[in-house]
Design an enzyme around this catalytic site. Structure first.
Site, PDB file in Angstrom:
ATOM      1  N   TYR A  22       2.508 -14.887  -9.886  1.00  0.00           N
ATOM      2  CA  TYR A  22       3.537 -14.457  -8.943  1.00  0.00           C
ATOM      3  C   TYR A  22       4.967 -14.544  -9.472  1.00  0.00           C
ATOM      4  CZ  TYR A  22      -0.390 -14.746  -5.769  1.00  0.00           C
ATOM      5  OH  TYR A  22      -1.610 -14.569  -5.175  1.00  0.00           O
ATOM      6  N   ASN A  71       3.347  -7.378   3.135  1.00  0.00           N
ATOM      7  CA  ASN A  71       2.442  -8.069   2.231  1.00  0.00           C
ATOM      8  C   ASN A  71       1.771  -9.133   3.082  1.00  0.00           C
ATOM      9  OD1 ASN A  71       1.107  -9.644   0.374  1.00  0.00           O
ATOM     10  ND2 ASN A  71       2.726  -9.555  -1.151  1.00  0.00           N
ATOM     11  N   HIS A  77      -7.309  -8.984   3.514  1.00  0.00           N
ATOM     12  CA  HIS A  77      -8.754  -8.830   3.350  1.00  0.00           C
ATOM     13  C   HIS A  77      -9.543  -9.184   4.605  1.00  0.00           C
ATOM     14  CE1 HIS A  77      -7.632  -8.733  -0.857  1.00  0.00           C
ATOM     15  NE2 HIS A  77      -7.084  -9.922  -0.718  1.00  0.00           N
ATOM     16  N   ASP A  84      -5.194  -3.679  13.579  1.00  0.00           N
ATOM     17  CA  ASP A  84      -5.037  -3.118  14.923  1.00  0.00           C
ATOM     18  C   ASP A  84      -3.574  -3.067  15.332  1.00  0.00           C
ATOM     19  OD1 ASP A  84      -7.757  -2.742  15.199  1.00  0.00           O
ATOM     20  OD2 ASP A  84      -8.061  -4.471  16.524  1.00  0.00           O
ATOM     21  N   HIS A  97       1.489  -5.531  -2.630  1.00  0.00           N
ATOM     22  CA  HIS A  97       0.988  -6.790  -3.181  1.00  0.00           C
ATOM     23  C   HIS A  97       1.766  -7.099  -4.445  1.00  0.00           C
ATOM     24  CE1 HIS A  97      -2.375  -6.832  -0.421  1.00  0.00           C
ATOM     25  NE2 HIS A  97      -2.438  -5.533  -0.613  1.00  0.00           N
ATOM     26  N   ILE A  98       1.916  -8.354  -4.748  1.00  0.00           N
ATOM     27  CA  ILE A  98       2.632  -8.769  -5.954  1.00  0.00           C
ATOM     28  C   ILE A  98       1.718  -8.707  -7.161  1.00  0.00           C
ATOM     29  CG2 ILE A  98       3.831 -10.690  -7.071  1.00  0.00           C
ATOM     30  CD1 ILE A  98       4.717 -11.517  -4.210  1.00  0.00           C
ATOM     31  N   SER A  99       0.486  -9.135  -6.977  1.00  0.00           N
ATOM     32  CA  SER A  99      -0.467  -9.135  -8.078  1.00  0.00           C
ATOM     33  C   SER A  99      -1.363  -7.900  -7.980  1.00  0.00           C
ATOM     34  CB  SER A  99      -1.320 -10.410  -8.053  1.00  0.00           C
ATOM     35  OG  SER A  99      -2.089 -10.448  -6.866  1.00  0.00           O
TER      36      SER A  99
END
Length: 107
Positions: A22, A71, A77, A84, A97-99
């Protein structure tokens, strides 16, 4: 243009946790750079480790902002509730996402 960046769980530890994944910069420092670079945009930031607070913020800002950058961290996941909430609002949401999620866990 009004944009809010919403970060989920553990992203308050950017710059401290797993620097090899990160990086070593805090989000607060990164946000200062963003605001400096995009001075014409009205940028806002929110972070929470709690799913319900993220949903509340999506509901609160999902009809008044021009865009939401999300993020959701580990909730990406697992949270049908966040999906919703995104489906229920008018403001476009971009997931980031950072990674590289394709090089991480199989789920």
């Amino acid at each position: 243009m009004k944009i809010i960046i919403i970060n989920g769980p553990n992203l308050n530890l950017l710059g401290i946790r797993e620097k090899n994944i990160y990086g070593d910069q805090s989000f607060q420092d990164y946000f200062i750079r963003l605001k400096s670079k995009f001075q014409k945009a009205e940028l806002h930031y929110f972070q929470s480790n709690h799913e319900g607070e993220l949903i509340d913020k999506l509901h609160e800002t999902g009809f008044s902002m021009d865009g939401i950058v999300l993020n959701a961290g580990g909730f990406t996941h697992t949270s049908v509730a966040i999906a919703d909430a995104i489906a229920a609002i008018n403001t476009p949401v971009i997931e980031v996402h950072i990674s590289n999620v394709h090089q991480r866990e199989t789920f």
